[in-house]
Motif scaffolding. Structure first.
Motif, short mmCIF file in Angstrom:
data_model
loop_
_atom_site.label_atom_id
_atom_site.label_comp_id
_atom_site.label_asym_id
_atom_site.label_seq_id
_atom_site.Cartn_x
_atom_site.Cartn_y
_atom_site.Cartn_z
N LEU A 1 0.82 -1.21 0.00
CA LEU A 1 0.00 0.00 0.00
C LEU A 1 0.86 1.26 0.00
CD1 LEU A 1 -2.85 -1.19 2.35
CD2 LEU A 1 -3.20 -0.18 0.11
N THR A 2 2.02 1.20 0.64
CA THR A 2 2.89 2.38 0.66
C THR A 2 3.42 2.70 -0.73
OG1 THR A 2 3.56 1.96 2.95
CG2 THR A 2 5.01 3.35 1.62
N THR A 3 3.92 1.69 -1.43
CA THR A 3 4.47 1.94 -2.77
C THR A 3 3.38 2.28 -3.77
OG1 THR A 3 4.50 -0.46 -3.12
CG2 THR A 3 6.55 0.56 -2.43
N ALA A 4 2.21 1.63 -3.66
CA ALA A 4 1.11 1.96 -4.56
C ALA A 4 0.61 3.39 -4.31
CB ALA A 4 -0.03 0.97 -4.39
N ALA A 5 0.52 3.77 -3.04
CA ALA A 5 0.10 5.14 -2.71
C ALA A 5 1.08 6.16 -3.26
CB ALA A 5 -0.03 5.29 -1.19
N ARG A 6 2.35 5.83 -3.21
CA ARG A 6 3.37 6.74 -3.74
C ARG A 6 3.17 6.96 -5.24
NH1 ARG A 6 8.65 6.12 -5.67
NH2 ARG A 6 9.99 7.93 -5.22
N GLU A 7 2.83 5.89 -5.96
CA GLU A 7 2.56 6.03 -7.39
C GLU A 7 1.34 6.92 -7.63
OE1 GLU A 7 4.40 5.02 -9.81
OE2 GLU A 7 5.82 3.80 -8.68
N LEU A 8 0.29 6.76 -6.82
CA LEU A 8 -0.90 7.59 -6.97
C LEU A 8 -0.60 9.05 -6.65
CD1 LEU A 8 -3.61 5.22 -5.43
CD2 LEU A 8 -3.25 5.76 -7.85
N ARG A 9 0.20 9.27 -5.62
CA ARG A 9 0.59 10.65 -5.29
C ARG A 9 1.37 11.27 -6.45
NH1 ARG A 9 1.38 12.08 -0.01
NH2 ARG A 9 1.86 14.12 -0.91
N SER A 10 2.26 10.48 -7.04
CA SER A 10 3.06 10.97 -8.16
C SER A 10 2.17 11.31 -9.36
CB SER A 10 4.10 9.92 -8.55
OG SER A 10 4.85 10.33 -9.67
N ALA A 11 1.04 10.59 -9.51
CA ALA A 11 0.12 10.82 -10.62
C ALA A 11 -0.85 11.96 -10.36
CB ALA A 11 -0.65 9.55 -10.93
N GLY A 12 -0.79 12.55 -9.14
CA GLY A 12 -1.61 13.71 -8.88
C GLY A 12 -2.58 13.62 -7.74
N ALA A 13 -2.68 12.46 -7.08
CA ALA A 13 -3.60 12.35 -5.95
C ALA A 13 -3.12 13.22 -4.80
CB ALA A 13 -3.71 10.90 -5.49
N PRO A 14 -3.97 14.09 -4.24
CA PRO A 14 -3.51 14.94 -3.14
C PRO A 14 -3.25 14.17 -1.86
CG PRO A 14 -5.87 15.23 -3.53
CD PRO A 14 -5.36 14.37 -4.64
N ALA A 15 -3.91 13.02 -1.67
CA ALA A 15 -3.71 12.18 -0.48
C ALA A 15 -4.26 10.79 -0.77
CB ALA A 15 -4.40 12.78 0.74
N VAL A 16 -3.73 9.80 -0.06
CA VAL A 16 -4.18 8.42 -0.20
C VAL A 16 -4.49 7.87 1.18
CG1 VAL A 16 -3.59 6.09 -0.95
CG2 VAL A 16 -2.82 8.05 -2.30
N LEU A 17 -5.69 7.29 1.32
CA LEU A 17 -6.14 6.71 2.58
C LEU A 17 -6.23 5.20 2.42
CD1 LEU A 17 -8.96 9.32 3.07
CD2 LEU A 17 -6.98 9.11 4.57
N PRO A 18 -5.30 4.43 2.98
CA PRO A 18 -5.32 2.97 2.82
C PRO A 18 -6.48 2.34 3.60
CG PRO A 18 -3.17 3.76 3.59
CD PRO A 18 -4.13 4.87 3.76
N PHE A 19 -7.09 1.34 2.98
CA PHE A 19 -8.12 0.56 3.67
C PHE A 19 -7.91 -0.91 3.35
CE2 PHE A 19 -12.17 -1.61 4.07
CZ PHE A 19 -12.58 -1.20 5.34
N ALA A 20 -7.80 -1.74 4.39
CA ALA A 20 -7.60 -3.17 4.21
C ALA A 20 -8.70 -3.93 4.93
CB ALA A 20 -6.24 -3.60 4.74
N ILE A 21 -9.02 -5.11 4.43
CA ILE A 21 -10.00 -5.94 5.12
C ILE A 21 -9.43 -6.41 6.46
CG2 ILE A 21 -11.28 -8.12 5.01
CD1 ILE A 21 -11.39 -7.74 1.96
#
Length: 698
Positions: A674-694
């Protein structure tokens, strides 16, 4: 005193001043130990309380022996925190020290070469490395032949009568047995009663008539011991929340389990306290940062398991609080001994709970198993074809961690051997020492009873602990400390504000589990071709999960879900996720949702993201896909795991999101996916990423 002895003591004094400051002087008993090792090449067992100066003895000895042309000193050290402190201390005395442990995997080969070139004075080795096939077969023999000194730090770990037995420590006796002539051995510990001292001496071969034994008193004048009896877990947590700010300086709050440490840290942080969780599952790079934060008083407390114990060196630690009692007075003394080493007063508070005995019973249940189970392990081992622990696990009645422990014990006993690719049987006869394990079970029960007596005794608490550790300086008659709650009659107030209890209960009953974001990249990534280091500045925010796989409530349902074939998300899981999201106190609500492409449960994860998008009126951005052709990442080591995940995700470009993204996955295990995927989303323009896991394992 010989001329050699006379000449060396001034050198030893000078080295001590480099280590401890210009006013430091060697005590006679410290010099006695150094003289035995350096001048007479004897073996020594030193049992002295925390703060006595055991590390000064072996660093000074190492430097003096090196000056005589002797080889490097090998220190077997059990914890990363202890190793880091020791390397820093060594540098102050001009000692070139290096360490080989799980936190610097990418540096091992270079350190091996430095040792071979004679560029290392002191090599600190984790006990686990002693059983690594390459290290055991290629590096260890030369160290055993050429070492100037071998040190076994926290030597009680070699004894299964000690409070922190580790099977890897038994490999040390092989190292000691193979040492060249005239190589001294030093075993040190702060916490060992007569039984542990005898067993350590036997295991390490340091109990002969020529062995120097230095055993000091355990009185700690700065510690103010007290016990606060509050039955309810909620009430105990509320008590601590009310009083934490008033405790002196910075300190440690110990919990018995990883889950309890994380929950308590989250609760106290919500109340405005500057705290952080520190457990055996905390990544090595983050542990180092947390230790630095506590040393610099940037946090009020670390909420820790026993992973923060031996060797952590903060002389002005102001308090140690236990929410839940350790199962033995010896383990308890070891942990509280961290406090008040250079202060006049340190508060030590125990808040036992009725559930402690259940936790002790669980830990006891994972001790060395019964004979028929061990025999089954030997039966399934091949004599020629190596099998990994993972491959062996389905064939025996043991989970992986217990199986690993059994294999290590059998390896030391000569019945199995660890080789490249796993484990093989040796065909050597092996006897199950039933009598020893029975005695161990009885000793464990006696120690648990002693801990219960410590909680309820009306006599001096420090005297009680000293007698449990067979303090050689304790008189036969009463020896009250005059400082504990029983001696002074000044027990801490156990009252808790009802409104505070209600607030804590509401917080603990809140659905969901916090997912603390990764804060630090693992060390050594550059050597794996990844240009990431230091603090993580573009990762996800704090996340949430429905529950832990180990939870008493949701755990069974989540485990059943993960054991079942992949399929659309059940309504019960959706309802639980909605309750967790509704209770999420986020600063900015997410506007979109994405699912991480899952190798094992693609339908489960993607359908949950779709349902949450519908219920929450979020934009469904689909799936964060994995880069085609990239193999699944299975590495457990953080550096290799991050290297495998770097560049492993494909995100839309541009990203159609105008607010935070809720990023959904099935399991938050190490947190790196989730950390590395969130970093990719941030790089693509997401202002913030909120992880959610089951779920999360613990």
């Amino acid at each position: 005193m010989t001329s050699a002895t006379t000449d060396l003591r001034p050198d030893a004094e000078a080295l001590l001043r480099d280590l401890a400051g210009p006013n430091a002087t060697l005590r006679d008993d410290q010099w006695t130990a150094i003289e035995a090792l350096v001048v007479h090449r004897r073996r020594a067992l030193v049992v002295q309380r925390t703060g006595w100066g055991k590390s000064a003895v072996y660093f000074i000895s190492a430097k003096l022996l090196r000056a005589q042309g002797r080889g490097p000193t090998v220190i077997v050290s059990p914890l990363l925190a202890l190793m880091r402190n020791q390397v820093e201390s060594a540098a102050r005395a001009g000692v070139r020290a290096a360490t080989i442990n799980s936190g610097n995997v990418t540096e091992w080969e270079e350190i091996h070469q430095q040792v071979a070139r004679g560029e290392v004075d002191v090599l600190l080795v984790s006990p686990e490395r002693l059983n690594n096939p390459d290290f055991r077969d290629q590096v260890l023999p030369s160290l055993a032949a050429d070492a100037g000194l071998v040190v076994v730090d926290e030597a009680h770990c070699v004894s299964d009568w000690g409070h922190d037995f580790r099977p890897d420590y038994r490999r040390i006796r092989t190292l000691v047995a193979e040492l060249g002539d005239g190589i001294p051995v030093l075993a040190t510990t702060a916490t060992a009663n007569d039984r542990v001292v005898e067993d350590v001496s036997s295991q390490l071969g340091v109990g002969g008539s020529d062995t120097l034994v230095l055993r000091g008193g355990l009185e700690r004048e700065s510690l103010r011991l007290s016990v606060v009896r509050i039955d309810g877990a909620t009430e105990r947590a509320a008590w601590l929340g009310q009083r934490l700010a008033s405790l002196p300086g910075s300190g440690i709050v110990y919990a018995l389990t990883v889950s309890a440490a994380r929950d308590l840290a989250s609760l106290l942080a919500d109340q405005g306290h500057v705290v952080a969780a520190y457990t055996g599952q905390t990544d090595p790079a983050e542990r180092e940062q947390l230790e630095a934060d506590l040393l610099a008083n940037r946090v009020k407390a670390l909420i820790a398991t026993s992973a923060l114990g031996m060797g952590f060196d903060k002389p002005d630690l102001g308090f140690v609080v236990h929410l839940g009692a350790p199962s033995s007075p010896i383990a308890y003394y070891q942990q509280v001994g961290r406090a008040g080493r250079s202060t006049d007063r340190a508060e030590v508070v125990l808040l036992p709970g009725p559930e402690d005995r259940q936790i002790w019973s669980w830990f006891a249940s994972v001790a060395f198993p019964r004979e028929h189970i061990v025999r089954r392990v030997l039966e399934v081992l091949d004599l020629e074809r190596p099998q990994s622990t993972q491959a062996l696990e389905p064939q025996v009645e043991l989970n992986r961690s217990r199986l690993e422990m059994v294999l290590k014990v059998l390896d030391v006993d000569g019945a199995v051997r660890r080789v490249r690719g796993g484990w093989i049987g040796t065909g050597q006869p092996w006897e199950y020492d039933a009598a020893r394990y029975e005695r161990l079970e009885q000793a464990r029960a006696a120690e648990q009873q002693a801990m219960l007596e410590y909680e309820t005794t009306s006599s001096c608490r420090m005297e009680f602990l000293r007698r449990q550790l067979d303090d050689p300086l304790l008189a036969d008659g009463p020896a009250p400390c005059g400082r504990c709650d029983n001696c002074t009659g000044a027990a801490p107030d156990s009252a808790v504000d009802e409104a505070e209890i209600a607030r804590v209960r509401q917080r603990l009953d809140r659905p969901g589990v916090d997912l603390a974001p990764r804060k630090q990249w693992p060390t050594g990534l550059a050597k794996l071709g990844v240009s990431l280091s230091g603090k993580i500045t573009d990762g996800p925010l704090t996340g949430r999960a429905i529950g832990r796989l180990s939870d008493l409530g949701w755990g069974a349902r989540l485990r059943a879900l993960f054991d079942a074939p992949d399929g659309p998300v059940p309504d019960a899981i959706v309802d639980a996720a909605i309750r967790v999201l509704a209770a999420w106190d986020w600063e900015v609500r997410p506007t979109a949702v994405m699912a991480i492409e899952s190798d094992l449960r693609p339908q489960l994860v993607s359908s949950l993201a779709t349902r949450l998008a519908q219920v929450g009126r979020l934009t469904d951005l689909g799936t964060v896909a994995r880069t085609p052709g990239r193999p699944p990442v299975s590495a457990a080591n953080s550096a290799y795991r991050v290297a495998g995940l770097a560049g492993a995700f494909v995100t839309p470009d541009p990203l159609p999101a105008d607010g935070p993204i809720l990023l959904v996955d099935d399991l938050w295990d190490t947190g790196w996916t989730l950390t590395t995927a969130a970093r990719e989303l941030r790089s693509a323009g997401a202002p913030a990423v909120l992880p959610f896991a089951i779920a999360t394992p613990n």
